[in-house]
Structures are given as structure tokens and as C-alpha cells.
Design a protein around this motif. Structure first.
Motif, PDB file in Angstrom:
ATOM      1  N   GLY A  32       0.824  -1.205   0.000  1.00 56.75           N
ATOM      2  CA  GLY A  32       0.000   0.000   0.000  1.00 56.75           C
ATOM      3  C   GLY A  32       0.860   1.257   0.000  1.00 56.75           C
ATOM      4  O   GLY A  32       0.500   2.269   0.597  1.00 56.75           O
ATOM      5  N   THR A  34       3.412   3.809  -2.627  1.00 60.26           N
ATOM      6  CA  THR A  34       3.924   4.108  -3.970  1.00 60.26           C
ATOM      7  C   THR A  34       5.122   5.032  -3.817  1.00 60.26           C
ATOM      8  O   THR A  34       4.993   6.103  -3.220  1.00 60.26           O
ATOM      9  CB  THR A  34       2.852   4.810  -4.827  1.00 60.26           C
ATOM     10  N   LEU A 121      -5.879  14.449  -9.165  1.00 51.02           N
ATOM     11  CA  LEU A 121      -6.372  13.100  -9.468  1.00 51.02           C
ATOM     12  C   LEU A 121      -7.327  12.562  -8.404  1.00 51.02           C
ATOM     13  O   LEU A 121      -7.804  11.433  -8.525  1.00 51.02           O
ATOM     14  CB  LEU A 121      -5.189  12.126  -9.635  1.00 51.02           C
ATOM     15  N   LEU A 125     -12.464  10.660  -4.235  1.00 53.30           N
ATOM     16  CA  LEU A 125     -11.673  10.072  -3.134  1.00 53.30           C
ATOM     17  C   LEU A 125     -11.298  11.106  -2.077  1.00 53.30           C
ATOM     18  O   LEU A 125     -10.988  10.756  -0.937  1.00 53.30           O
ATOM     19  CB  LEU A 125     -10.376   9.457  -3.678  1.00 53.30           C
ATOM     20  N   GLU A 130      -8.931   7.884   4.477  1.00 54.70           N
ATOM     21  CA  GLU A 130      -7.908   6.895   4.083  1.00 54.70           C
ATOM     22  C   GLU A 130      -7.096   7.383   2.889  1.00 54.70           C
ATOM     23  O   GLU A 130      -5.932   7.048   2.757  1.00 54.70           O
ATOM     24  CB  GLU A 130      -8.552   5.537   3.711  1.00 54.70           C
ATOM     25  N   TYR A 131      -7.739   8.177   2.021  1.00 49.77           N
ATOM     26  CA  TYR A 131      -7.039   8.682   0.843  1.00 49.77           C
ATOM     27  C   TYR A 131      -5.890   9.593   1.267  1.00 49.77           C
ATOM     28  O   TYR A 131      -4.762   9.456   0.796  1.00 49.77           O
ATOM     29  CB  TYR A 131      -8.022   9.440  -0.064  1.00 49.77           C
ATOM     30  N   ARG A 134      -3.101   7.717   2.851  1.00 46.66           N
ATOM     31  CA  ARG A 134      -2.276   7.073   1.820  1.00 46.66           C
ATOM     32  C   ARG A 134      -1.341   8.095   1.167  1.00 46.66           C
ATOM     33  O   ARG A 134      -0.160   7.838   0.956  1.00 46.66           O
ATOM     34  CB  ARG A 134      -3.203   6.421   0.785  1.00 46.66           C
ATOM     35  N   ILE A 135      -1.909   9.277   0.840  1.00 48.38           N
ATOM     36  CA  ILE A 135      -1.089  10.325   0.209  1.00 48.38           C
ATOM     37  C   ILE A 135       0.056  10.724   1.149  1.00 48.38           C
ATOM     38  O   ILE A 135       1.210  10.867   0.731  1.00 48.38           O
ATOM     39  CB  ILE A 135      -1.964  11.561  -0.141  1.00 48.38           C
ATOM     40  N   ASP A 138       2.681   7.974   1.262  1.00 48.54           N
ATOM     41  CA  ASP A 138       3.421   7.975  -0.020  1.00 48.54           C
ATOM     42  C   ASP A 138       4.416   9.136  -0.064  1.00 48.54           C
ATOM     43  O   ASP A 138       5.546   8.986  -0.544  1.00 48.54           O
ATOM     44  CB  ASP A 138       2.454   8.117  -1.203  1.00 48.54           C
TER      45      ASP A 138
ATOM     46  N   ALA B 125      -2.505   5.307  -5.182  1.00 53.08           N
ATOM     47  CA  ALA B 125      -3.675   5.800  -4.440  1.00 53.08           C
ATOM     48  C   ALA B 125      -4.855   6.025  -5.385  1.00 53.08           C
ATOM     49  O   ALA B 125      -6.005   6.016  -4.955  1.00 53.08           O
ATOM     50  CB  ALA B 125      -3.315   7.097  -3.738  1.00 53.08           C
ATOM     51  N   TRP B 126      -4.583   6.231  -6.688  1.00 52.28           N
ATOM     52  CA  TRP B 126      -5.651   6.611  -7.627  1.00 52.28           C
ATOM     53  C   TRP B 126      -6.132   5.454  -8.477  1.00 52.28           C
ATOM     54  O   TRP B 126      -7.247   5.472  -8.960  1.00 52.28           O
ATOM     55  CB  TRP B 126      -5.153   7.741  -8.530  1.00 52.28           C
ATOM     56  N   SER B 172     -10.453   2.627  -7.556  1.00 51.19           N
ATOM     57  CA  SER B 172     -11.575   3.509  -7.215  1.00 51.19           C
ATOM     58  C   SER B 172     -12.600   3.661  -8.341  1.00 51.19           C
ATOM     59  O   SER B 172     -13.732   4.032  -8.093  1.00 51.19           O
ATOM     60  CB  SER B 172     -11.066   4.871  -6.786  1.00 51.19           C
ATOM     61  N   GLN B 190     -18.329  -1.041  -5.258  1.00 46.08           N
ATOM     62  CA  GLN B 190     -17.342  -0.194  -5.944  1.00 46.08           C
ATOM     63  C   GLN B 190     -16.028  -0.166  -5.164  1.00 46.08           C
ATOM     64  O   GLN B 190     -16.015  -0.182  -3.937  1.00 46.08           O
ATOM     65  CB  GLN B 190     -17.868   1.217  -6.189  1.00 46.08           C
ATOM     66  N   LEU B 192     -12.493   1.269  -3.666  1.00 49.72           N
ATOM     67  CA  LEU B 192     -12.310   2.526  -2.942  1.00 49.72           C
ATOM     68  C   LEU B 192     -10.832   2.923  -2.904  1.00 49.72           C
ATOM     69  O   LEU B 192     -10.408   3.813  -3.621  1.00 49.72           O
ATOM     70  CB  LEU B 192     -12.869   2.372  -1.524  1.00 49.72           C
ATOM     71  N   ILE B 193     -10.076   2.270  -2.084  1.00 45.99           N
ATOM     72  CA  ILE B 193      -8.695   2.703  -1.887  1.00 45.99           C
ATOM     73  C   ILE B 193      -7.862   1.569  -1.289  1.00 45.99           C
ATOM     74  O   ILE B 193      -8.412   0.626  -0.723  1.00 45.99           O
ATOM     75  CB  ILE B 193      -8.658   3.961  -0.987  1.00 45.99           C
ATOM     76  N   ASN B 194      -6.571   1.713  -1.426  1.00 47.43           N
ATOM     77  CA  ASN B 194      -5.628   0.727  -0.895  1.00 47.43           C
ATOM     78  C   ASN B 194      -4.795   1.426   0.182  1.00 47.43           C
ATOM     79  O   ASN B 194      -3.750   1.997  -0.113  1.00 47.43           O
ATOM     80  CB  ASN B 194      -4.755   0.250  -2.069  1.00 47.43           C
ATOM     81  N   PRO B 195      -5.272   1.431   1.457  1.00 43.65           N
ATOM     82  CA  PRO B 195      -4.537   2.184   2.488  1.00 43.65           C
ATOM     83  C   PRO B 195      -3.179   1.542   2.794  1.00 43.65           C
ATOM     84  O   PRO B 195      -2.990   0.356   2.529  1.00 43.65           O
ATOM     85  CB  PRO B 195      -5.449   2.115   3.720  1.00 43.65           C
ATOM     86  N   LEU B 201      -9.560  -1.683   0.391  1.00 41.70           N
ATOM     87  CA  LEU B 201     -10.953  -1.494   0.806  1.00 41.70           C
ATOM     88  C   LEU B 201     -11.860  -1.231  -0.390  1.00 41.70           C
ATOM     89  O   LEU B 201     -11.441  -0.661  -1.387  1.00 41.70           O
ATOM     90  CB  LEU B 201     -11.064  -0.303   1.754  1.00 41.70           C
ATOM     91  N   GLU B 203     -16.402  -0.544  -1.239  1.00 39.88           N
ATOM     92  CA  GLU B 203     -17.627  -0.016  -0.643  1.00 39.88           C
ATOM     93  C   GLU B 203     -18.820  -0.739  -1.260  1.00 39.88           C
ATOM     94  O   GLU B 203     -18.794  -1.049  -2.454  1.00 39.88           O
ATOM     95  CB  GLU B 203     -17.690   1.480  -0.960  1.00 39.88           C
ATOM     96  N   ARG B 252     -25.258   1.390   3.230  1.00 45.96           N
ATOM     97  CA  ARG B 252     -23.962   1.316   2.557  1.00 45.96           C
ATOM     98  C   ARG B 252     -22.933   0.843   3.579  1.00 45.96           C
ATOM     99  O   ARG B 252     -23.091   1.038   4.776  1.00 45.96           O
ATOM    100  CB  ARG B 252     -23.569   2.648   1.926  1.00 45.96           C
TER     101      ARG B 252
END
Lengths: 174, 284
Positions: A32, A34, A121, A125, A130-131, A134-135, A138, B125-126, B172, B190, B192-195, B201, B203, B252
Motif C-alpha cells: 500500500g 507508492t 487526481l 476520493l 484513508e485517501y 495514503r497520500i 506515499d 492511491a488513484w 476507485s 465499488q 475505494l482505496i488501498n490504504p 478497501l 464499498e 452502505r
């Protein structure tokens, strides 16, 4: 047409960096994380090349990065081109800078690149904690990696230019 | 003085010339350039992946005969077990066909599985995507489902000459129809993200209000055939929490995906048989 050896050396170095970055990304992705060291594509071309040749190299590097990604084709190319133009304005000062100063500049530029990517980008999110976690992780990992890899990579570029008898500055700029 | 000021603007003018030249380039040409750049760099990670296989081969060569005999014995046992299961599966398929013909039901979609090695992973992240070592040369269609022994991997996003890019279920932009195991009402999943340092994760949306966790056990989310791409019943992940949605009718929740997604070595592309026949007809 005269062959610009300096351009070819820096292009091959960028190709090497692209390959290494892909390999490291492959390994760290599962954790997890980058590791992004995109600023290294820009620094030496901004220091050593004329703006025209530098922009050609930035477009090639940026388009290579973009080719396999689900983003607008040219996103990184434009980002690198703008950074090169800004740095090129200070080319004479940068040519006198030491390795430590260039690494500090690379780290700063890399942080800017990552923040620009994080904002542009993000899309939906951006509303998730969590976004940004992560940022943040990273950013920390990439900053450390840029310091370590940058020291080696910039030294390699400088060494290759020296052994091939190339000056740091383009002849017309000396 | 004015001339000096103008010369100061030259770098910006050069940059603008480059950017304008790029923006006015026709889309078709940009797509062609993109394909060219991709196909130029594809051999780099293709060879890298082959080198990794060679490394594994030489590592295995270094193992003792005793270890190899033990591994061979375990494989023989596993083969015997799989043969029995295959026999059972064939009997069940025959039974399904018989019932379909008696009840005059339309036949279920049939798939062909194309197994492929993973050449490269790109998990940012994207976006989360992998590149597999099979592409147009194996008639891989865009949009095909990709699965592995643990369930759903994702969907084929792009097909190139010798490789394909697969968008992972954790990405995502990824959405698919799903059901909670034991339920037949569809829900939406859908990515979401990879923490960092934890499971990727996802949703889940549009979950009926009466579906609840029982005894603290996570609910299993499985694929639904409604999307027309994935076979039914493949594991997507575990629903770890559910909360009422903003509309008040549906819930959800968050979905914990399998951590193996980040370290896959081999996957299978699910190709519907009618698509394969179409590709063969086009090829002829």
C-alpha cells in the motif's frame, strides 16, 4: 544534424529510472505504498540542456509514464514541461550548485509533483480520510526514496556526462 | 529595453508553443502515439517478468531431491482430490443440462478460462492495475472478467499486442453488480482505496435495510451474474460494516478485500464462449 550526446545520455538515464521505478512500484504496491521519484526526470535536463531539447525529453519521459496509466495522456508530460521551464530560468545558478543542493531541490520538486497529483487526481476520493492517509505515507516514503535514489542517480548522470567529455552547460550557454 | 523584456518571455513562449502543439494534435494521433509508447515499453516489463520466472526456476533447481519428492507426493494427492471434484462437477453440469431441457429453460452462459501470468503491478492511491502476459495474441476481449482462486480480481481495461491491463476490484473507478451470500437481491460494489500496510478497501451500496450482521460474523459479498461479465458466486470480499444510507431505504458499508490482490502471480481471464466465437469469426 549534429547529434546531441548530452541529450541521449540523459534520455537513457531517464529510461533506466523509468524501469527501476516500475520494478520498485511492483514490489511496494502490495504494502500500500507508492514510491514516486518523478522529479529526477526533470532536474538534470533542466541543468544541462537547452530549453527546446529539454522539453522534447520531458515530453518523451512524461508520455512514457502516462502511456500505461488510466489518466489523460500528456498529464505528466505537461507537468514535467512546466517544471523544466521554471527551473531553466535559473539554469546558470543550478549549474554552479553542488550535489546536496540539487538533491534538496529534487526533494522539493518531488513534493510539489505529488501534491499536484494528489489534488488533481483525487476526484471523489478526496472526501475519504484513508485517501489522505495514503497520500501522506506515499509522500514520506517518496521523500526518503528521493534523497537516497537522487544521490545515486544525479551522481550517475554527472559521471556519465563527465566520462563522455560533456560539459554541464550547453556550448551556447557557456 | 523592450527587446530585453521580450527576450525574457522567450522560455514561456517556447513552453506555450509545445503545449499548444500538443493540445491541437488530433485525438486519433494521440491514441496512436499512446499505443506506440506503450508497445515500446511493454517488452521491458515482459522480460522482467520472464527473468523473475527464471529466477524461481533456478531457486527450485537448488532444492533437494527429498523436498521435490515430498512436493510431488503432495501434488499427486491434490490431483486425485481435484479429479474426484471434476467428476462431481461434470455430473452436476449434466444434471443442470437435463433439468434445463425438461423445464425448457434458457441455457446458462458458458465461459472459457485463459490463465495468464502477472507481469507488473501498479497499485497507487488513484488506480490499482496489473499487467498480464496475454493480449490480442490470445483473443483477450476488453471488459472480460478476471478471477483467481480467491475470487474476483477485476476487469480487462485495455488489450495490447502481447499484454493486457486489468483494473483491480480495489481500484476507485471499479463498479460491479454483487449479492450478499445467501441473498438474491442485487447490490452495487465499488472499489475505494488501498490504504498503507492494510487490506485494500471497497464499498457496498444499495444494501436492503433488512440485511444485518449476525453474531458479529462478516457478511460475504459475491459476484452477481446481472452485470453479464462475472460468473455468479465468486468472492469479492467481506462486508465489515453497514450503516444507513442518506436515502433511508438502503444501507452502505465498507468491504475488506483479500490482501492477496497485491501479490498475485497468476490469474484467469473469463471469456464468454460467444465472444470467443465472434473473435474467431473476425479472425477468419
Amino acid at each position: 544534424m549534429e547529434i546531441n550526446l548530452r541529450w541521449w545520455i540523459l534520455a537513457l538515464c531517464n529510461l533506466l529510472l523509468f524501469w527501476l521505478q516500475g520494478m520498485v512500484g511492483d514490489a511496494t504496491g502490495a504494502l500500500g505504498l507508492t514510491l514516486s521519484v518523478n522529479a529526477l526526470y526533470v532536474i538534470m535536463p533542466a541543468v544541462c540542456l537547452s530549453q527546446g531539447w529539454g522539453l522534447v525529453l520531458m515530453f518523451l519521459a512524461g508520455l512514457s509514464v502516462d502511456a500505461g496509466l488510466p489518466i489523460g495522456f500528456g498529464f505528466h508530460a505537461v507537468m514535467f514541461a512546466v517544471a523544466l521551464t521554471v527551473l531553466h530560468a535559473y539554469q546558470r545558478s543550478l549549474q554552479k550548485a553542488g550535489l546536496g543542493q540539487l538533491i534538496a531541490l529534487t526533494i522539493g520538486l518531488n513534493i510539489i509533483f505529488q501534491l499536484v497529483e494528489a489534488v488533481l487526481l483525487a476526484g471523489p476520493l478526496s472526501s475519504y480520510g484513508e485517501y489522505w492517509l495514503r497520500i501522506g505515507s506515499d509522500l514520506v516514503a517518496s521523500t526518503l526514496a528521493t534523497g537516497l535514489v537522487g544521490w545515486w542517480f544525479l551522481s550517475l548522470e554527472h559521471w556519465l556526462l563527465t566520462i563522455t567529455g560533456q560539459e554541464m552547460a550547453e556550448p551556447e550557454n557557456v | 529595453m523592450a527587446l530585453k523584456r521580450l527576450s525574457q518571455l522567450k522560455p514561456v513562449a517556447v513552453l506555450m508553443a509545445f503545449l499548444i502543439a500538443w493540445w491541437v494534435l488530433p485525438v486519433v494521433l494521440k491514441r496512436w502515439v499512446k499505443t506506440g509508447f506503450y508497445e515500446f515499453q511493454a517488452p521491458i516489463f515482459y522480460l522482467e517478468s520472464q527473468a523473475e520466472d527464471l529466477q524461481s526456476y533456478w531457486t527450485l533447481r537448488g532444492q533437494s531431491k527429498r523436498e521435490m519428492i515430498a512436493a510431488g507426493r503432495d501434488l499427486a494427492r491434490e490431483n486425485a482430490r481435484q479429479s474426484v471434484q471434476l467428476q462431481e462437477a461434470r455430473n452436476l453440469a449434466r444434471e443442470v443440462e437435463r433439468l434445463e431441457s425438461i423445464l425448457d429453460l434458457p441455457s446458462r452462459p458458458d465461459y472459457h478460462y485463459e490463465v495468464a501470468r502477472v507481469a507488473q503491478r501498479d497499485l497507487s492511491a488513484w488506480w490499482q492495475q496489473i499487467t498480464i502476459r496475454k493480449g490480442a495474441n490470445y483473443n483477450i476481449p476488453v471488459g472480460a472478467a478476471v478471477v483467481y482462486r480467491g475470487g474476483v480480481v477485476g476487469r480487462v481495461r485495455e488489450v495490447h499486442a502481447y499484454t493486457s491491463t486489468v483494473e483491480l476490484v480495489s481500484s476507485s473507478g471499479f463498479r460491479m453488480a454483487a449479492t450478499v451470500l445467501g441473498e438474491d437481491r442485487p447490490v452495487t460494489y465499488q472499489g475505494l482505496i488501498n490504504p498503507p500496510f492494510s487490506n485494500p478497501l471497497g464499498e457496498v451500496l444499495n444494501v436492503p435495510a433488512d440485511i444485518k450482521h449476525t453474531g458479529g460474523q462478516p457478511l460475504l459479498l459475491v459476484s452477481s451474474p446481472l452485470g453479464g461479465i462475472f460468473p455468479a458466486g465468486l468472492t469479492i470480499g467481506e462486508i465489515v460494516s453497514l450503516a444507513p444510507g442518506s436515502d433511508g431505504f438502503f444501507q452502505r458499508g465498507s468491504v475488506r478485500l483479500n490482501p492477496d490482490l497485491g501479490s498475485l502471480r497468476e490469474v484467469a481471464v473469463v471469456i464468454p464462449l460467444y465472444e470467443e466465437e465472434e473473435a474467431r469469426t473476425d479472425g477468419d
